[in-house]
Write a protein that holds these residues in place. Sequence first.
Motif, short mmCIF file in Angstrom:
data_model
loop_
_atom_site.label_atom_id
_atom_site.label_comp_id
_atom_site.label_asym_id
_atom_site.label_seq_id
_atom_site.Cartn_x
_atom_site.Cartn_y
_atom_site.Cartn_z
N VAL A 174 0.84 -1.19 0.00
CA VAL A 174 0.00 0.00 0.00
C VAL A 174 0.88 1.24 0.00
N ALA A 175 0.58 2.17 -0.90
CA ALA A 175 1.29 3.45 -0.95
C ALA A 175 0.28 4.58 -0.77
N VAL A 176 0.69 5.60 0.00
CA VAL A 176 -0.12 6.79 0.18
C VAL A 176 0.70 7.98 -0.32
N LEU A 177 0.13 8.73 -1.27
CA LEU A 177 0.79 9.89 -1.85
C LEU A 177 0.04 11.16 -1.48
N ASP A 178 0.76 12.28 -1.42
CA ASP A 178 0.09 13.56 -1.24
C ASP A 178 -0.43 14.03 -2.60
N ALA A 179 -1.09 15.18 -2.62
CA ALA A 179 -1.71 15.67 -3.86
C ALA A 179 -0.70 15.95 -4.96
N ALA A 197 -0.29 7.35 -8.37
CA ALA A 197 0.22 8.49 -9.15
C ALA A 197 -0.56 8.66 -10.45
N GLY A 198 -0.90 7.57 -11.10
CA GLY A 198 -1.68 7.64 -12.33
C GLY A 198 -3.06 8.22 -12.08
N ALA A 199 -3.66 7.83 -10.96
CA ALA A 199 -4.97 8.38 -10.60
C ALA A 199 -4.87 9.89 -10.41
N LEU A 200 -3.86 10.32 -9.66
CA LEU A 200 -3.67 11.76 -9.45
C LEU A 200 -3.41 12.50 -10.76
N ALA A 201 -2.58 11.91 -11.61
CA ALA A 201 -2.19 12.57 -12.87
C ALA A 201 -3.39 12.84 -13.77
N LEU A 202 -4.34 11.91 -13.78
CA LEU A 202 -5.49 12.06 -14.66
C LEU A 202 -6.76 12.49 -13.94
N GLY A 203 -6.71 12.55 -12.61
CA GLY A 203 -7.86 13.03 -11.85
C GLY A 203 -9.00 12.04 -11.72
N VAL A 204 -8.71 10.76 -11.97
CA VAL A 204 -9.73 9.71 -11.86
C VAL A 204 -9.07 8.47 -11.26
N VAL A 248 -6.86 5.00 -5.79
CA VAL A 248 -8.05 5.78 -5.45
C VAL A 248 -7.63 7.16 -4.95
N ILE A 249 -8.27 8.19 -5.46
CA ILE A 249 -8.00 9.55 -5.04
C ILE A 249 -8.72 9.84 -3.72
N VAL A 250 -8.02 10.51 -2.81
CA VAL A 250 -8.59 10.94 -1.54
C VAL A 250 -8.94 12.42 -1.68
N VAL A 251 -10.16 12.79 -1.27
CA VAL A 251 -10.62 14.17 -1.41
C VAL A 251 -10.98 14.78 -0.06
N ASN A 252 -10.94 16.13 -0.02
CA ASN A 252 -11.36 16.83 1.18
C ASN A 252 -12.86 17.08 1.13
N GLU A 253 -13.36 17.85 2.09
CA GLU A 253 -14.80 18.10 2.19
C GLU A 253 -15.35 18.83 0.96
N ALA A 254 -14.50 19.60 0.30
CA ALA A 254 -14.92 20.33 -0.90
C ALA A 254 -14.78 19.50 -2.17
N GLY A 255 -14.32 18.26 -2.04
CA GLY A 255 -14.16 17.39 -3.20
C GLY A 255 -12.85 17.56 -3.94
N LEU A 256 -11.91 18.32 -3.36
CA LEU A 256 -10.60 18.52 -3.99
C LEU A 256 -9.63 17.44 -3.57
N ALA A 257 -8.81 17.00 -4.51
CA ALA A 257 -7.85 15.93 -4.23
C ALA A 257 -6.81 16.39 -3.21
N ILE A 258 -6.59 15.56 -2.18
CA ILE A 258 -5.55 15.83 -1.19
C ILE A 258 -4.49 14.73 -1.21
N GLY A 259 -4.69 13.74 -2.07
CA GLY A 259 -3.73 12.65 -2.20
C GLY A 259 -4.37 11.45 -2.86
N ALA A 260 -3.67 10.32 -2.78
CA ALA A 260 -4.19 9.09 -3.37
C ALA A 260 -3.58 7.90 -2.68
N ALA A 275 -13.08 8.99 -0.26
CA ALA A 275 -12.60 8.65 -1.61
C ALA A 275 -13.38 9.50 -2.62
N GLN A 276 -12.71 9.80 -3.73
CA GLN A 276 -13.39 10.52 -4.81
C GLN A 276 -14.54 9.68 -5.30
N GLY A 277 -15.69 10.33 -5.50
CA GLY A 277 -16.89 9.62 -5.93
C GLY A 277 -16.94 9.27 -7.37
#
Length: 142
Positions: A30-35, A61-68, A102-114, A140-142
């Motif tokens: 398991v890897a955890v990355l920042d935004a 990283a691929g999820a973060l790079a493409l936003g999905v 999987v992208i991790v998002v904050n309360e506003a839905g913005l990516a904070i990591g993956a 998680a991003q919806g």
Amino acid sequence: MSRISLEQASNILAGAMAKGSELGLKPLSVAVLDAGGHLISFARADGASNMRAQIAIGKAAGALALGVSSRIVGTMAVERPTFVASLASMAPQGMVPAAGGVIVVNEAGLAIGAVGVTGDTSDNDELAALAGIEAAGLNAQG
């Protein structure tokens, strides 16, 4: 919240590993990355093979790079293989087009990591990633 803390990353690792144990999965990594795609934390279960760090990071990283999620990146690879293949060579941490990132998002839905998980089937990797995110009290991003 604008970032994943080390404590939250540790909770993600523990939650994902616990889900793997609960389901009797093969050894997970398991890897955890920042935004920005920087590694915060990584864990490799006993018996996991030696490229698992790169694969887990590549999924996240691929999820973060493409936003999905990397599941969607996998679908994109089927639909537009040349496009996705060309991205892999540009991605500094690689890009793995299979479920488990999987992208991790904050309360506003913005990516904070993956989170990227590898070791079992891609579907099970994704289940473990989602469980880790939930265990840390994050979304998680919806």
